[in-house]
Design an enzyme around this catalytic site. Structure first.
Site, PDB file in Angstrom:
ATOM      1  N   GLU A  88     -46.870 -47.046 -29.821  1.00 49.64           N
ATOM      2  CA  GLU A  88     -47.796 -46.331 -29.100  1.00 49.64           C
ATOM      3  C   GLU A  88     -48.721 -47.093 -30.165  1.00 49.64           C
ATOM      4  OE1 GLU A  88     -48.340 -45.324 -26.666  1.00 49.64           O
ATOM      5  OE2 GLU A  88     -46.306 -45.465 -25.875  1.00 49.64           O
ATOM      6  N   THR A 134     -47.847 -51.656 -40.544  1.00 57.60           N
ATOM      7  CA  THR A 134     -49.440 -50.678 -40.363  1.00 57.60           C
ATOM      8  C   THR A 134     -50.000 -50.359 -41.838  1.00 57.60           C
ATOM      9  OG1 THR A 134     -51.594 -49.130 -39.600  1.00 57.60           O
ATOM     10  CG2 THR A 134     -49.567 -48.370 -39.456  1.00 57.60           C
ATOM     11  N   ASP A 135     -51.197 -50.979 -42.163  1.00 54.12           N
ATOM     12  CA  ASP A 135     -51.760 -50.297 -43.496  1.00 54.12           C
ATOM     13  C   ASP A 135     -51.802 -48.549 -43.611  1.00 54.12           C
ATOM     14  OD1 ASP A 135     -54.076 -49.986 -42.182  1.00 54.12           O
ATOM     15  OD2 ASP A 135     -55.035 -51.034 -43.337  1.00 54.12           O
ATOM     16  N   GLU A 136     -52.016 -48.162 -42.158  1.00 52.96           N
ATOM     17  CA  GLU A 136     -52.323 -46.616 -42.446  1.00 52.96           C
ATOM     18  C   GLU A 136     -51.079 -45.900 -42.369  1.00 52.96           C
ATOM     19  OE1 GLU A 136     -53.853 -45.523 -38.050  1.00 52.96           O
ATOM     20  OE2 GLU A 136     -54.894 -47.849 -38.378  1.00 52.96           O
ATOM     21  N   TYR A 159     -49.504 -40.579 -35.442  1.00 50.17           N
ATOM     22  CA  TYR A 159     -49.668 -42.881 -35.176  1.00 50.17           C
ATOM     23  C   TYR A 159     -49.080 -42.535 -36.379  1.00 50.17           C
ATOM     24  CZ  TYR A 159     -50.382 -47.478 -35.567  1.00 50.17           C
ATOM     25  OH  TYR A 159     -50.382 -48.723 -35.618  1.00 50.17           O
ATOM     26  N   LYS A 163     -45.061 -44.202 -38.018  1.00 45.53           N
ATOM     27  CA  LYS A 163     -45.120 -45.689 -37.951  1.00 45.53           C
ATOM     28  C   LYS A 163     -44.554 -45.439 -39.653  1.00 45.53           C
ATOM     29  CE  LYS A 163     -45.818 -48.966 -36.566  1.00 45.53           C
ATOM     30  NZ  LYS A 163     -45.747 -49.773 -35.865  1.00 45.53           N
ATOM     31  N   ASN A 189     -56.363 -55.053 -36.589  1.00 49.46           N
ATOM     32  CA  ASN A 189     -56.745 -55.920 -35.976  1.00 49.46           C
ATOM     33  C   ASN A 189     -57.746 -56.338 -35.159  1.00 49.46           C
ATOM     34  OD1 ASN A 189     -53.605 -58.258 -35.292  1.00 49.46           O
ATOM     35  ND2 ASN A 189     -54.653 -56.650 -37.441  1.00 49.46           N
TER      36      ASN A 189
HETATM   37  P1  NAD Z   1     -50.080 -52.530 -28.430  1.00 42.76           P
HETATM   38  O1  NAD Z   1     -50.181 -50.837 -27.873  1.00 42.76           O
HETATM   39  O2  NAD Z   1     -51.734 -53.525 -27.712  1.00 42.76           O
HETATM   40  O3  NAD Z   1     -48.977 -52.544 -28.082  1.00 42.76           O
HETATM   41  C1  NAD Z   1     -47.742 -52.236 -27.176  1.00 42.76           C
HETATM   42  C2  NAD Z   1     -46.682 -53.221 -27.213  1.00 42.76           C
HETATM   43  O4  NAD Z   1     -46.250 -52.041 -26.850  1.00 42.76           O
HETATM   44  C3  NAD Z   1     -47.101 -52.798 -25.049  1.00 42.76           C
HETATM   45  O5  NAD Z   1     -46.944 -54.148 -24.528  1.00 42.76           O
HETATM   46  C4  NAD Z   1     -46.133 -51.870 -24.566  1.00 42.76           C
HETATM   47  O6  NAD Z   1     -45.839 -51.972 -23.412  1.00 42.76           O
HETATM   48  C5  NAD Z   1     -45.228 -52.252 -25.538  1.00 42.76           C
HETATM   49  N1  NAD Z   1     -43.960 -50.721 -26.191  1.00 42.76           N
HETATM   50  C6  NAD Z   1     -44.948 -49.700 -26.067  1.00 42.76           C
HETATM   51  N2  NAD Z   1     -43.644 -48.608 -25.929  1.00 42.76           N
HETATM   52  C7  NAD Z   1     -42.593 -49.425 -25.742  1.00 42.76           C
HETATM   53  C8  NAD Z   1     -40.831 -49.197 -25.252  1.00 42.76           C
HETATM   54  N3  NAD Z   1     -40.558 -47.656 -25.648  1.00 42.76           N
HETATM   55  N4  NAD Z   1     -40.343 -50.092 -24.718  1.00 42.76           N
HETATM   56  C9  NAD Z   1     -40.852 -51.164 -25.060  1.00 42.76           C
HETATM   57  N5  NAD Z   1     -42.244 -51.392 -24.895  1.00 42.76           N
HETATM   58  C10 NAD Z   1     -42.848 -50.906 -25.656  1.00 42.76           C
HETATM   59  O7  NAD Z   1     -50.390 -52.425 -29.894  1.00 42.76           O
HETATM   60  P2  NAD Z   1     -50.533 -53.235 -31.166  1.00 42.76           P
HETATM   61  O8  NAD Z   1     -51.935 -53.467 -31.082  1.00 42.76           O
HETATM   62  O9  NAD Z   1     -50.109 -55.167 -30.363  1.00 42.76           O
HETATM   63  O10 NAD Z   1     -49.503 -53.147 -32.090  1.00 42.76           O
HETATM   64  C11 NAD Z   1     -48.392 -54.125 -32.215  1.00 42.76           C
HETATM   65  C12 NAD Z   1     -47.179 -53.178 -33.695  1.00 42.76           C
HETATM   66  O11 NAD Z   1     -48.450 -53.453 -34.539  1.00 42.76           O
HETATM   67  C13 NAD Z   1     -47.841 -51.731 -33.734  1.00 42.76           C
HETATM   68  O12 NAD Z   1     -45.760 -52.192 -34.344  1.00 42.76           O
HETATM   69  C14 NAD Z   1     -49.028 -51.387 -34.662  1.00 42.76           C
HETATM   70  O13 NAD Z   1     -47.869 -50.233 -34.877  1.00 42.76           O
HETATM   71  C15 NAD Z   1     -48.676 -52.844 -35.014  1.00 42.76           C
HETATM   72  N6  NAD Z   1     -50.303 -53.048 -35.951  1.00 42.76           N
HETATM   73  C16 NAD Z   1     -51.030 -53.020 -35.083  1.00 42.76           C
HETATM   74  C17 NAD Z   1     -52.695 -52.901 -35.761  1.00 42.76           C
HETATM   75  C18 NAD Z   1     -53.477 -53.051 -34.925  1.00 42.76           C
HETATM   76  O14 NAD Z   1     -54.773 -53.732 -35.382  1.00 42.76           O
HETATM   77  N7  NAD Z   1     -53.883 -53.324 -33.299  1.00 42.76           N
HETATM   78  C19 NAD Z   1     -52.824 -53.758 -37.143  1.00 42.76           C
HETATM   79  C20 NAD Z   1     -51.684 -52.926 -38.050  1.00 42.76           C
HETATM   80  C21 NAD Z   1     -49.966 -53.292 -37.028  1.00 42.76           C
HETATM   81  P1  TYD Z   2     -59.728 -47.634 -34.209  1.00 49.35           P
HETATM   82  O1  TYD Z   2     -59.898 -48.775 -33.042  1.00 49.35           O
HETATM   83  O2  TYD Z   2     -58.911 -46.255 -33.214  1.00 49.35           O
HETATM   84  O3  TYD Z   2     -58.189 -48.082 -35.420  1.00 49.35           O
HETATM   85  P2  TYD Z   2     -58.083 -47.202 -36.545  1.00 49.35           P
HETATM   86  O4  TYD Z   2     -58.311 -45.589 -35.790  1.00 49.35           O
HETATM   87  O5  TYD Z   2     -55.973 -47.171 -35.842  1.00 49.35           O
HETATM   88  O6  TYD Z   2     -58.510 -47.941 -37.747  1.00 49.35           O
HETATM   89  O7  TYD Z   2     -60.821 -47.176 -34.792  1.00 49.35           O
HETATM   90  C1  TYD Z   2     -61.819 -47.878 -35.765  1.00 49.35           C
HETATM   91  C2  TYD Z   2     -62.445 -46.797 -36.273  1.00 49.35           C
HETATM   92  O8  TYD Z   2     -63.423 -46.409 -35.187  1.00 49.35           O
HETATM   93  C3  TYD Z   2     -62.049 -45.370 -37.090  1.00 49.35           C
HETATM   94  O9  TYD Z   2     -62.504 -45.169 -38.204  1.00 49.35           O
HETATM   95  C4  TYD Z   2     -62.495 -44.919 -35.674  1.00 49.35           C
HETATM   96  C5  TYD Z   2     -63.689 -44.792 -35.468  1.00 49.35           C
HETATM   97  N1  TYD Z   2     -63.970 -45.368 -34.035  1.00 49.35           N
HETATM   98  C6  TYD Z   2     -65.202 -44.782 -33.718  1.00 49.35           C
HETATM   99  O10 TYD Z   2     -66.074 -44.019 -33.715  1.00 49.35           O
HETATM  100  N2  TYD Z   2     -65.309 -44.405 -31.683  1.00 49.35           N
HETATM  101  C7  TYD Z   2     -63.923 -44.408 -31.501  1.00 49.35           C
HETATM  102  O11 TYD Z   2     -64.522 -44.226 -29.937  1.00 49.35           O
HETATM  103  C8  TYD Z   2     -63.367 -44.875 -31.411  1.00 49.35           C
HETATM  104  C9  TYD Z   2     -62.007 -45.367 -30.592  1.00 49.35           C
HETATM  105  C10 TYD Z   2     -63.323 -45.496 -32.732  1.00 49.35           C
END
Ligand code: NAD
Ligand code: TYD
Length: 353
Positions: A88, A134-136, A159, A163, A189
């Site tokens: 998630e 994640t860096d979070e 979240y 993580k 990303n």
């Molecule tokens: P996303 O939410 O787009 O995709 C998550 C995927 O995991 C989905 O396809 C979902 O169906 C699947 N999933 C969720 N719960 C599941 C379960 N119980 N069993 C099997 N599959 C399940 O996420 P994303 O943005 O592609 O992120 C992917 C990974 O990278 C995550 O672990 C996230 O913490 C990490 N990450 C994301 C970012 C970002 O900016 N998006 C940055 C750093 C790290």
């Molecule tokens: P987000 O894409 O949810 O990534 P993360 O919270 O994991 O960094 O949000 C990026 C930044 O944008 C974050 O500082 C929250 C802000 N934000 C808004 O200001 N409005 C929005 O509707 C959303 C989704 C995010």
């Protein structure tokens, strides 16, 4: 065909996972990629239309928390590597529903670790459990400084807490059982196929449709943005060359204040739609800040550059232009998400077979 590696990729139908699956399936015909995804609201198999017929690609619908099934999948496919992305992933949802974050991100990761430990049973030759994080987990920075690999964990949102916990379990399995693990912690990303609840796709979509742009607080929070394909390339490099038990930070030294980034998106969309540049700034709507909103993230990825030679390939200006164009050209993908139709794709493509 006999494959050199049988790689279980979890969360391959999500945003980053689909880019990673595409890269690996095309680059390594001698590896078999098994995409395990339960298809939550964030999982969309249409993200992988172009690879679903490839011989070295397999989709398995499965919840990572279902330990019995996960164990069976390890046996059935003789899994020798895991790249774990399923999670998630949206901070705002974690504030509303922390339980599902603990369940998937913590218990799900534990289920995979335990299945790998059982299946590999002490024979760790050519085995790897790669956890994508994640860096979070590092918390929030002030005006200065960067997150490095040694920065103490200090998560604030449900979240990032989930993580952080999963990262700790991965390290515990390395230290306790000798499981060959590696972790990477990446910055925010952006790119194609991102679910339009996150800042960049949500705002591009809203600008196009003349909908309000909900800026949290004063829009002064800072995020460090990396093009998703650069993240996928970094995972590829770390998967092959990362040192076991290590952590690698991934980031592009590309910090943006939210409000400045939003203005770039507005200008780009306005220009591409033939509107007067900047005219959509009227859509900016300041709203109540996110609870516990981290002020600033900034990643120092020097270790990854110096040890493994990875660097981002794309300048931000080019990346954001490509991204905006992709969302403008793929309105059907967006509409399917908004309408919910994308969730029928699995039934149409896989259940019937
Ligand atoms: P996303 O939410 O787009 O995709 C998550 C995927 O995991 C989905 O396809 C979902 O169906 C699947 N999933 C969720 N719960 C599941 C379960 N119980 N069993 C099997 N599959 C399940 O996420 P994303 O943005 O592609 O992120 C992917 C990974 O990278 C995550 O672990 C996230 O913490 C990490 N990450 C994301 C970012 C970002 O900016 N998006 C940055 C750093 C790290
Ligand atoms: P987000 O894409 O949810 O990534 P993360 O919270 O994991 O960094 O949000 C990026 C930044 O944008 C974050 O500082 C929250 C802000 N934000 C808004 O200001 N409005 C929005 O509707 C959303 C989704 C995010």
């Amino acid at each position: 065909m006999k494959y050199n590696r049988n790689i279980l990729i979890t969360g391959g139908a999500g945003f980053i996972g689909s880019h990673l699956v595409r890269l690996l399936v095309n680059k390594y015909p001698n590896y078999r990629m098994i995409n395990m995804d339960v298809l939550t609201y964030a999982g969309n198999l249409a993200n992988l239309k172009d690879v679903e017929e490839k011989e070295n690609y397999e989709f398995v619908k499965c919840d990572i928390c279902d330990f019995e099934r996960v164990q069976k999948i390890f046996q059935d496919y003789q899994i020798n590597s895991v790249i774990h992305l399923a999670a998630e992933s949206h901070v705002d949802r974690s504030i509303r529903d922390p339980f599902s974050f603990a369940q998937t991100n913590v218990m799900g990761t534990l289920s995979l670790l335990q299945a790998a430990k059982h299946a590999w049973d002490g024979d760790f030759d050519n085995k790897l459990f790669y956890h994508v994080s994640t860096d979070e987990v590092y918390g929030s920075l002030g005006e200065d400084g960067f997150f490095v690999e040694a920065t103490p964990y200090d998560p604030h949102s449900p979240y990032s807490a989930s993580k952080a916990s999963s990262d700790h379990f991965v390290r515990a399995f390395h230290d306790t059982y000798g499981l060959p693990t590696v972790i990477s912690n990446c910055s925010n990303n952006y790119g194609s196929y991102q679910f339009p609840e996150k800042l960049i796709p949500l705002f591009i979509n809203n600008i196009c449709n003349n909908k309000p742009l909900p800026v949290y607080g004063k829009g002064e929070n800072v995020r460090d943005w990396l093009y998703v394909d650069d993240h996928a390339r970094a995972i590829d490099v770390i998967f092959h060359e990362g040192k076991l038990g290590n952590t690698y930070n991934i980031g592009g030294f590309n910090e943006w204040k939210n409000i400045d980034l939003i203005k770039v998106m507005i200008k780009t969309v306005d220009r591409l739609l033939g509107r007067e540049e900047g005219s959509s700034e009227k859509l900016i709507t300041y709203v109540t800040d996110r609870a516990g909103h981290d002020l600033r993230y900034a990643i120092d990825s020097t270790k990854l550059k110096e040890e493994l030679g990875w660097e981002p390939s794309l300048q931000f200006e080019e990346g954001i232009e490509k991204t905006v164009k992709w969302y403008l050209e793929n309105t059907e993908w967006l509409e399917n998400i908004t309408s919910g139709d994308y969730q029928d794709y699995y039934n149409e493509m896989y259940k019937a077979k």
